[in-house]
Design an enzyme around this catalytic site. Structure first.
Site, PDB file in Angstrom:
ATOM      1  N   CYS A   2       0.517  -1.226  -0.040  1.00 38.58           N
ATOM      2  CA  CYS A   2      -0.397  -0.224   0.273  1.00 38.58           C
ATOM      3  C   CYS A   2       0.566   1.083  -0.011  1.00 38.58           C
ATOM      4  O   CYS A   2       2.152   1.123   0.564  1.00 38.58           O
ATOM      5  CB  CYS A   2      -0.550  -0.204   0.971  1.00 38.58           C
ATOM      6  SG  CYS A   2      -1.759  -1.394   1.135  1.00 38.58           S
ATOM      7  N   ARG A  27       4.016   1.060  -6.687  1.00 36.93           N
ATOM      8  CA  ARG A  27       4.651   0.376  -5.425  1.00 36.93           C
ATOM      9  C   ARG A  27       3.438  -1.001  -5.202  1.00 36.93           C
ATOM     10  O   ARG A  27       3.199  -1.854  -5.118  1.00 36.93           O
ATOM     11  CB  ARG A  27       4.106   0.877  -3.743  1.00 36.93           C
ATOM     12  CG  ARG A  27       4.905   1.959  -3.411  1.00 36.93           C
ATOM     13  CD  ARG A  27       4.741   2.794  -2.683  1.00 36.93           C
ATOM     14  NE  ARG A  27       4.125   1.862  -1.312  1.00 36.93           N
ATOM     15  CZ  ARG A  27       5.382   1.741  -0.484  1.00 36.93           C
ATOM     16  NH1 ARG A  27       6.093   1.972  -0.919  1.00 36.93           N
ATOM     17  NH2 ARG A  27       5.242   1.506   0.331  1.00 36.93           N
ATOM     18  N   TRP A  73      -3.320  -2.042  -1.540  1.00 37.31           N
ATOM     19  CA  TRP A  73      -2.289  -3.693  -2.051  1.00 37.31           C
ATOM     20  C   TRP A  73      -3.104  -4.491  -1.261  1.00 37.31           C
ATOM     21  O   TRP A  73      -2.565  -4.499  -0.014  1.00 37.31           O
ATOM     22  CB  TRP A  73      -0.454  -3.646  -1.292  1.00 37.31           C
ATOM     23  CG  TRP A  73      -0.624  -4.763  -2.473  1.00 37.31           C
ATOM     24  CD1 TRP A  73       0.047  -6.059  -1.487  1.00 37.31           C
ATOM     25  CD2 TRP A  73      -0.318  -6.045  -3.762  1.00 37.31           C
ATOM     26  NE1 TRP A  73       0.580  -6.850  -1.814  1.00 37.31           N
ATOM     27  CE2 TRP A  73       0.847  -7.452  -3.500  1.00 37.31           C
ATOM     28  CE3 TRP A  73      -0.489  -5.074  -4.702  1.00 37.31           C
ATOM     29  CZ2 TRP A  73       1.076  -8.058  -4.716  1.00 37.31           C
ATOM     30  CZ3 TRP A  73      -0.498  -6.753  -6.100  1.00 37.31           C
ATOM     31  CH2 TRP A  73       0.228  -7.688  -5.583  1.00 37.31           C
ATOM     32  N   ASN A  99      -1.202   0.717   5.884  1.00 39.61           N
ATOM     33  CA  ASN A  99      -0.316  -0.021   5.303  1.00 39.61           C
ATOM     34  C   ASN A  99       0.064  -1.592   6.401  1.00 39.61           C
ATOM     35  O   ASN A  99       0.574  -0.900   7.198  1.00 39.61           O
ATOM     36  CB  ASN A  99       0.567   0.800   4.883  1.00 39.61           C
ATOM     37  CG  ASN A  99       2.008   0.156   3.940  1.00 39.61           C
ATOM     38  OD1 ASN A  99       1.158  -0.873   3.631  1.00 39.61           O
ATOM     39  ND2 ASN A  99       2.881   0.269   3.735  1.00 39.61           N
ATOM     40  N   GLY A 100      -0.510  -1.896   5.990  1.00 38.62           N
ATOM     41  CA  GLY A 100       0.216  -2.763   6.866  1.00 38.62           C
ATOM     42  C   GLY A 100      -0.889  -3.838   7.195  1.00 38.62           C
ATOM     43  O   GLY A 100      -1.724  -4.465   6.076  1.00 38.62           O
ATOM     44  N   GLU A 484      14.869 -23.270 -13.408  1.00 40.36           N
ATOM     45  CA  GLU A 484      15.576 -22.081 -12.663  1.00 40.36           C
ATOM     46  C   GLU A 484      15.901 -21.119 -12.710  1.00 40.36           C
ATOM     47  O   GLU A 484      16.023 -20.332 -13.313  1.00 40.36           O
ATOM     48  CB  GLU A 484      14.529 -21.611 -10.855  1.00 40.36           C
ATOM     49  CG  GLU A 484      14.154 -20.619 -10.896  1.00 40.36           C
ATOM     50  CD  GLU A 484      13.164 -20.069 -11.159  1.00 40.36           C
ATOM     51  OE1 GLU A 484      12.450 -19.788 -12.298  1.00 40.36           O
ATOM     52  OE2 GLU A 484      13.104 -18.168 -11.399  1.00 40.36           O
ATOM     53  N   LYS A 488      15.811 -17.827 -15.741  1.00 44.10           N
ATOM     54  CA  LYS A 488      16.369 -16.551 -14.939  1.00 44.10           C
ATOM     55  C   LYS A 488      17.725 -16.263 -16.200  1.00 44.10           C
ATOM     56  O   LYS A 488      17.682 -14.525 -16.538  1.00 44.10           O
ATOM     57  CB  LYS A 488      17.288 -16.607 -14.049  1.00 44.10           C
ATOM     58  CG  LYS A 488      16.019 -17.011 -12.839  1.00 44.10           C
ATOM     59  CD  LYS A 488      15.429 -15.097 -12.472  1.00 44.10           C
ATOM     60  CE  LYS A 488      13.906 -16.054 -12.414  1.00 44.10           C
ATOM     61  NZ  LYS A 488      12.850 -16.137 -12.968  1.00 44.10           N
ATOM     62  N   GLU A 491      15.729 -15.086 -19.567  1.00 43.67           N
ATOM     63  CA  GLU A 491      15.295 -13.770 -20.286  1.00 43.67           C
ATOM     64  C   GLU A 491      15.833 -13.028 -19.177  1.00 43.67           C
ATOM     65  O   GLU A 491      15.590 -11.403 -19.865  1.00 43.67           O
ATOM     66  CB  GLU A 491      14.069 -14.149 -18.705  1.00 43.67           C
ATOM     67  CG  GLU A 491      14.395 -14.867 -17.395  1.00 43.67           C
ATOM     68  CD  GLU A 491      13.358 -14.505 -17.043  1.00 43.67           C
ATOM     69  OE1 GLU A 491      11.317 -14.308 -17.556  1.00 43.67           O
ATOM     70  OE2 GLU A 491      13.054 -15.344 -16.101  1.00 43.67           O
ATOM     71  N   HIS A 507      23.436 -38.474 -20.938  1.00 41.38           N
ATOM     72  CA  HIS A 507      22.314 -39.579 -22.419  1.00 41.38           C
ATOM     73  C   HIS A 507      22.477 -38.426 -23.285  1.00 41.38           C
ATOM     74  O   HIS A 507      21.275 -38.231 -24.196  1.00 41.38           O
ATOM     75  CB  HIS A 507      21.336 -39.496 -21.774  1.00 41.38           C
ATOM     76  CG  HIS A 507      21.222 -40.419 -20.072  1.00 41.38           C
ATOM     77  ND1 HIS A 507      21.243 -41.695 -20.301  1.00 41.38           N
ATOM     78  CD2 HIS A 507      21.287 -40.656 -18.811  1.00 41.38           C
ATOM     79  CE1 HIS A 507      21.075 -42.494 -19.074  1.00 41.38           C
ATOM     80  NE2 HIS A 507      21.598 -41.692 -18.219  1.00 41.38           N
ATOM     81  N   LYS A 606       5.197  -8.842 -17.974  1.00 40.83           N
ATOM     82  CA  LYS A 606       5.266  -9.226 -16.565  1.00 40.83           C
ATOM     83  C   LYS A 606       3.910 -10.270 -16.810  1.00 40.83           C
ATOM     84  O   LYS A 606       4.482 -11.684 -15.499  1.00 40.83           O
ATOM     85  CB  LYS A 606       4.452  -8.204 -15.071  1.00 40.83           C
ATOM     86  CG  LYS A 606       4.883  -8.933 -14.292  1.00 40.83           C
ATOM     87  CD  LYS A 606       6.547  -9.053 -13.542  1.00 40.83           C
ATOM     88  CE  LYS A 606       5.905 -10.116 -12.350  1.00 40.83           C
ATOM     89  NZ  LYS A 606       7.438 -10.455 -11.566  1.00 40.83           N
TER      90      LYS A 606
HETATM   91  C1  AGP Z   1       9.202 -15.701 -14.568  1.00 40.21           C
HETATM   92  O1  AGP Z   1      10.633 -15.321 -14.145  1.00 40.21           O
HETATM   93  C2  AGP Z   1       8.830 -15.184 -15.856  1.00 40.21           C
HETATM   94  N1  AGP Z   1       8.856 -13.894 -16.153  1.00 40.21           N
HETATM   95  C3  AGP Z   1       7.305 -16.518 -16.289  1.00 40.21           C
HETATM   96  O2  AGP Z   1       7.978 -17.304 -17.179  1.00 40.21           O
HETATM   97  C4  AGP Z   1       6.426 -16.889 -15.133  1.00 40.21           C
HETATM   98  O3  AGP Z   1       6.767 -17.138 -14.280  1.00 40.21           O
HETATM   99  C5  AGP Z   1       5.256 -16.931 -15.864  1.00 40.21           C
HETATM  100  O4  AGP Z   1       4.622 -16.395 -17.139  1.00 40.21           O
HETATM  101  C6  AGP Z   1       4.272 -17.582 -15.214  1.00 40.21           C
HETATM  102  O5  AGP Z   1       3.886 -16.064 -14.629  1.00 40.21           O
HETATM  103  P1  AGP Z   1       2.120 -16.672 -13.303  1.00 40.21           P
HETATM  104  O6  AGP Z   1       3.296 -17.080 -12.637  1.00 40.21           O
HETATM  105  O7  AGP Z   1       2.406 -14.671 -12.840  1.00 40.21           O
HETATM  106  O8  AGP Z   1       1.416 -17.044 -13.757  1.00 40.21           O
END
Ligand code: AGP
Length: 611
Positions: A2, A27, A73, A99-100, A484, A488, A491, A507, A606
């Site tokens: 928030c 935020r 939020w 906020n909290g 993961e 990272k 991307e 393999h 995002k």
């Molecule tokens: C994560 O670093 C990526 N930006 C992407 O793979 C993300 O995790 C994926 O699009 C799923 O998003 P969500 O967790 O909002 O469902």
């Protein structure tokens, strides 16, 4: 999180407050509102953006010299007009923004219910506001004293701004755990979650500390502790610019969010995990515990980083709960006509709660009678709303496109879920259960320790930033972290990277290994350690460059790796929450070195709201 804004002084309050709210939009929020105090209280609030609020109140009476504003939020109560702040007390004389999280708000609400209070929202804020008013009226004390008495009863985090129509130029503020800055002007004062709403008016600010209460008037700022002792305000001069403030002094949101993880993981565990009492309190799971206990299988559906959290959950739930788990890419699950029976449990994991592939997959499953359990970060998002039960990760808004703090929040929720189910099923010993609770409780501090060595990861990253490819290898619980780490790096730095189970190299993929190929091993001390040492030797024998994330005290791997990064020891089920941190930092520093806009990498969104 928030955002809060306040002003009292000779200027019109509304323009300052509404502009200040726009400064705090970074935020993340889902609803907003203002309260203006002139002849009486005027409150305007709604779900949606600040600009939408502005449009709806054009032409209304906005004249006032004292006002407060809020961007919400959601934590308690879905995003809606009624749950938006400011809230008004039963008497109509008080307005408050907050906020909290008030952790004991249910107890306070029960006391007020017993006195006949009714509530117009689902928020903890409205409960606290009426708790304060109840004390003011019953104790026949002034508002300042009522706030002090009330806050001594409160557990949780708060920053509150309070208006009292009997004192039209005064704002009462208090904080514990959430930020509050007071800007000192000439015959005027400004308040904010950070300094961004006041930057153009003053650079002289007072940072209010925990358990402090401020009485703010145009020409007076009184600071006290909850024991009613006066504190001399310490005025500092701001030297930050607006852009820096939004990122909290970090160069990028991604770095800020990586460094927020000790507190976001703590927030995720707060009010749920009590290691000393040996309890995990998660109503979403408790309300569905019979389904979980008797499930013939659990299906997990997610995308991207959230899918990696699901894969790790598979290993942990099968190990601790002895329930078969299937992990599905949402987009594949959606279209392959899966077998979903009535009563099947589907766990949908999503930071945004709006990922179309995941949303559509669970909509179909729900039609077939499945029970949907959502592990989501954004409160009130589509996936949260369609779920039959769930648990929020409470990581706060994740602005950087790469998911970092939301991922560790997902892991924390999923580990608590597995422990709670295993305890209920009796598939875990008391000793192991207690040990894992304490291990989980210790994660925020261990993450903090790792973050203090961020420069070491930066050095490793700069050494390999020009690589064209990379491999990430792990075994067992570390295999999802290898995946993961590869995602990272892809991307954030655009370097091609693949994650594999370490033993899978022989393999086929080992044909890729040569002296130019960096191979990152997640090789923490666990039941697979001996095996992964052999895998490292296989890579070294073919001149591959080995970067190893290892446990403090490991004396075997440093002698064979080209670079090592140490992390604190932890149970192998908990260690992935730690080993993922250097993976996040590695991709960040390589991306920066390559000049990538790490908060908004090319081609990425995002929240992927298209199938
Ligand atoms: C994560 O670093 C990526 N930006 C992407 O793979 C993300 O995790 C994926 O699009 C799923 O998003 P969500 O967790 O909002 O469902």
């Amino acid at each position: 999180m928030c955002g809060i804004v306040g002003y009292t002084g000779p200027k019109e309050a509304y323009p300052i407050v509404i502009t200040g709210l726009k400064r705090l939009e970074y935020r993340g929020y889902d609803s907003t509102g203002v309260a203006l105090l002139n002849s009486g209280l005027k409150v305007y609030k709604k779900k949606g953006r600040v600009s939408e609020l502005e449009e709806t109140i054009v032409g209304k009476d906005l004249h006032a010299h004292t006002g407060i504003g809020h961007t919400r939020w959601a934590t308690h109560g879905e995003p809606s007009d009624r749950n938006a702040h400011p809230h008004i007390s039963v008497s109509g004389k008080l307005a408050m923004i907050h906020n909290g999280i008030i952790e004991n708000y249910a107890q306070l609400k029960k006391e007020l219910d017993n006195k006949g209070y009714t509530f117009s929202s689902d928020t903890d804020t409205e409960v606290l506001l009426n708790f304060i008013e109840d004390i003011k009226e019953n104790n026949q004390c002034d508002l300042e004293e009522a706030v002090r008495v009330a806050l001594k009863r409160v557990t949780g985090a708060y920053v509150i701004l309070l208006l009292d129509s009997d004192n039209p130029d005064t704002i009462i503020a208090a904080r514990k755990g959430s930020p509050l800055v007071i800007g000192v002007g000439k015959g005027e004062h400004f308040l904010g979650s950070d300094a961004s709403p006041m930057l153009e008016y003053t650079k002289e600010v007072v940072y209010v500390n925990d358990y402090e209460l401020a009485i703010v008037r145009p020409d007076e700022l009184i600071l006290k502790n909850l024991g009613n002792e006066k504190i001399t305000p310490f005025v500092t001069r701001l030297d930050m610019e607006l852009a820096e403030i939004e990122k909290g002094g970090y160069d990028h949101f991604m770095l800020k969010e990586i460094f927020e993880q000790p507190s976001t993981i703590h927030d995720c565990l707060r009010g749920r995990l009590d290691a000393n009492a040996g309890t995990i309190t998660m109503s979403g799971i408790q309300n569905n515990i019979e389904h979980f206990k008797n499930a013939r299988r659990i299906i997990m559906v997610a995308c991207g980083t959230s899918w990696h959290a699901a894969l790790l959950a598979e290993y942990i739930i099968e190990e601790l709960c002895r329930i078969p788990v299937e992990v599905e890419y949402a987009s594949e699950f959606r279209y392959r006509n899966p077998i979903v029976n009535k009563g099947d449990i589907i766990v949908a994991i999503s930071q945004s709660g709006e990922t179309a592939d995941t949303l559509v997959a669970i909509e179909r499953a729900k039609e077939n009678g499945a029970i949907i359990f959502g592990v989501v970060n954004v409160v009130g998002s589509s996936i949260a709303r369609i779920s039959d039960g769930g648990a929020y990760t409470h990581a706060g808004p994740e602005i950087g496109v790469a998911s970092t703090k939301a991922f560790t929040g997902q892991l924390a929720v999923l580990i608590m879920m597995a422990l709670k189910i295993a305890k209920e099923k009796g598939t875990i010993s008391d000793e192991r259960y207690t040990n894992l609770l304490h291990e989980l409780d210790a994660v925020p501090e261990k993450v903090n320790t790792i973050l203090k060595s961020a420069e070491d990861i930066k050095k490793i990253g700069l050494k390999y930033k020009d690589a064209s490819d990379a491999l990430f290898l792990g075994r067992g619980y570390n295999f999802p972290i290898a995946l993961e780490g590869a995602l990272k790096l892809k991307e954030i730095s655009y370097i091609h990277a693949e994650g594999y189970p370490a033993a899978e190299m022989k393999h086929g993929p080992i044909a890729l290994v040569d002296e130019k190929l960096p191979v990152v091993f997640i090789a923490t001390k666990d039941s697979y350690h001996e095996k992964i040492v052999s895998n490292i030797q296989e890579i070294k024998a073919r001149k591959g460059k080995v970067i190893a994330v290892i446990t403090e005290g490991d004396e075997v791997i440093p002698g064979m790796a080209d670079d090592v990064f140490y992390i604190p020891g932890a149970d192998e089920i908990i260690a992935p929450m730690l080993s993922t941190i250097p993976m996040q930092l590695l991709s960040y520093y390589v991306g920066i070195a390559k000049g990538v806009d790490v908060d908004k990498p090319r081609n990425l969104a995002k929240s992927v709201t298209v199938e």
